[in-house]
Design an enzyme around this catalytic site. Structure first.
Site, PDB file in Angstrom:
ATOM      1  N   GLU A   1       5.624  -3.546   1.371  1.00  0.00           N
ATOM      2  CA  GLU A   1       5.651  -3.365  -0.232  1.00  0.00           C
ATOM      3  C   GLU A   1       5.016  -1.937  -0.564  1.00  0.00           C
ATOM      4  OE1 GLU A   1       5.852  -2.113  -3.611  1.00  0.00           O
ATOM      5  OE2 GLU A   1       4.046  -3.680  -3.821  1.00  0.00           O
ATOM      6  N   LEU A   2       5.715  -0.845  -0.353  1.00  0.00           N
ATOM      7  CA  LEU A   2       4.984   0.427  -0.676  1.00  0.00           C
ATOM      8  C   LEU A   2       5.204   1.265  -1.741  1.00  0.00           C
ATOM      9  CD1 LEU A   2       6.222   1.388   3.191  1.00  0.00           C
ATOM     10  CD2 LEU A   2       4.032   0.115   2.307  1.00  0.00           C
TER      11      LEU A   2
ATOM     12  N   CYS B   1       2.135   0.194  -8.714  1.00  0.00           N
ATOM     13  CA  CYS B   1       3.198   0.788  -8.082  1.00  0.00           C
ATOM     14  C   CYS B   1       4.607   0.887  -8.736  1.00  0.00           C
ATOM     15  CB  CYS B   1       3.554   0.164  -6.723  1.00  0.00           C
ATOM     16  SG  CYS B   1       3.778  -1.701  -6.774  1.00  0.00           S
TER      17      CYS B   1
ATOM     18  N   GLY C   1       0.927  -1.157   0.091  1.00  0.00           N
ATOM     19  CA  GLY C   1      -0.056   0.157  -0.123  1.00  0.00           C
ATOM     20  C   GLY C   1       0.872   1.232  -0.013  1.00  0.00           C
TER      21      GLY C   1
END
Length: 465
Positions: free
Chosen positions: A236-237, A271, A214
């Protein structure tokens, strides 16, 4: 146990397509208590049975592939052909983790390496970590869910999944398969609620680990909460992926990587999609012209139409943010060549040229179908600009010179570098993740199952005497 419902809308039309029960903070304790029962059952389940259950889960998903793909598209906004690929990837990932369930290996240590311990025998074993909270983002909910839930279950843990609030239906549907697949009661649960529910999960002493994909602010909040009680957290950004295109690049491949990896993949809400493009003078103008020409051919519209390549963003506020970012780039001196218009939740795929290298809007991730082109004079300048970000997920370079490609691969501060290919690529058997405010974790078949276990060392004194 729950007090309300959340209505789920088709982001293209606003039509209500389903509803799910909304949990409260008070409900979290009940879910966790049930999860601990599921944890006890999963811990006692042999690896071959965990493997078999995951394989059955994948088979059940495969049998309902079209229903899952259409449900995912209807609530998420991605074109249905892309959600079909997503669901196929999720099935493949679950089968991959099923295999890993039987390969959780310990080690035997040569104790004669230490004087006086020659007759001792030592091994390590791996045991389940404990109850896991899996926090799932909206953009690829089915695929990213599979990495988290399947890995934790393969390792013998129970899971509480928190789906994205705006598109939870596909994950609730998958949850229905667990009983048919033979999982113990409460091995997998689904809870949905607001940020307070997420905080309560992160704070609960019986949650052994939180895994989250996110935004960076959400990840930081969860990490701080988990740190107070020394719980594990896997993050995991955000990302702001750069692509460098040098004068000797194959422009056909580069243009496809940009248009189909940024604009026509996930509606730009990925992402690891390229967010910043740095091109040298010898190719800049031709590259821009080709990108613009190909962008004009993209089919924008109803995500449930098989011909659609770009659908709506997940919500209107998200589209407004992208619209504002485009306007800011123009105000900073960029030229909007095509697209950028907003109609409700839709953003027409946008291409901007003459983008200032240090434009403030380039410093943050633009989560939508936007291609900003920056002119650079050299590879060295491009590398410096690529590193001028707090994020570091993936990067890409297009060149036929392997020496320059490898130089960039070593010097760009990211988790993965693609040579002559798109950054919008994730293979489940590769470690995926980044550095800095991208979170630092790596997720993938061969590593994540082990991350959901803890090592225990066993020493038998004098066993070899």
């Amino acid at each position: 146990m729950t007090t309300g419902t959340i209505q789920v809308e088709n982001p293209a039309t606003g039509e209500v397509i389903g509803q799910v029960p909304e949990a409260t903070v008070d409900d979290v304790a009940t879910y966790v208590a049930q999860g601990m029962k599921g944890q006890a059952a999963m811990s006692a389940t042999p690896a071959h049975e965990r493997q078999a259950m995951l394989l059955r889960l994948a088979d059940l998903m495969e049998a309902d592939l079209e229903e899952l793909a259409y449900l995912d598209a209807a609530e998420n906004g991605k074109p249905v052909q892309q959600t079909r690929w997503e669901c196929e990837a999720a099935i493949r990932i679950i089968r991959g983790y099923a295999g890993e369930a039987t390969r959780i290996l310990g080690r035997q240590f040569p104790m004669d390496a230490v004087p006086g311990l020659e007759t001792h025998f030592a091994v390590t074993i791996r045991q389940p970590l404990g109850l896991v909270a899996a926090l799932i983002p909206f953009n690829y909910p089915v695929e990213l869910y599979s990495h988290k839930a399947a890995a934790a279950l393969a390792a013998g843990n129970a899971v509480i999944t928190k789906p994205p609030t705006r598109c939870p239906l596909a994950l609730f549907k998958i949850h229905e398969y667990y009983a048919k697949a033979g999982f113990p009661e409460f091995a997998h649960q689904v809870i949905i609620g607001n940020r307070d529910v997420v905080a309560a999960l992160a704070d609960h002493p019986d949650i052994a680990a939180v895994t989250l994909t996110g935004g960076t602010p959400a990840g930081r909040n969860v990490a701080e909460r988990c740190a107070r009680r020394f719980a594990k957290v896997f993050l995991e950004l955000g990302g702001n992926d750069p692509m460098i295109i040098l004068d000797d690049a194959d422009l056909d491949k580069a243009v496809d990587a940009i248009v189909y990896g940024r604009l026509a993949r996930g509606n730009g809400q990925i992402c690891c999609a390229v967010k910043r493009i740095y091109a040298t003078p010898g190719v800049y103008d031709e590259l821009a012209a080709r990108i613009i020409a190909k962008t004009k051919t993209l089919v924008v519209g109803d995500q449930l139409n098989e011909a659609t390549e770009v659908g709506p963003l997940i919500g209107e506020r998200d589209a407004i943010e992208v619209e504002a970012a485009i306007a800011q780039l123009v105000a900073e001196g960029a030229t909007l060549e095509i697209g950028g218009e907003r109609t409700g939740t839709f953003i027409a795929p946008a291409v901007l040229t003459n983008v200032p290298a240090h434009a403030p809007a380039m410093a943050e991730e633009i989560f939508g179908p936007v291609v900003p082109l920056v002119r650079v004079e050299s590879l060295e300048e491009a590398i410096a600009l690529a590193n001028d970000t707090p994020y570091g997920l993936q990067a890409s370079i297009f060149t036929h010179d392997i020496n320059r490609a490898l130089k960039a691969a070593v010097q760009i501060n990211v988790g993965s570098v693609m040579i002559n290919g798109t950054t919008a690529m994730r293979a489940e058997n590769l470690p995926f993740g980044g550095v800095g405010e991208t979170g630092g974790y790596r997720e993938g078949l061969h590593d994540t199952v082990l991350d959901f276990t803890r090592q225990k060392t066993i020493v038998a004194f004098g066993a070899l005497a």
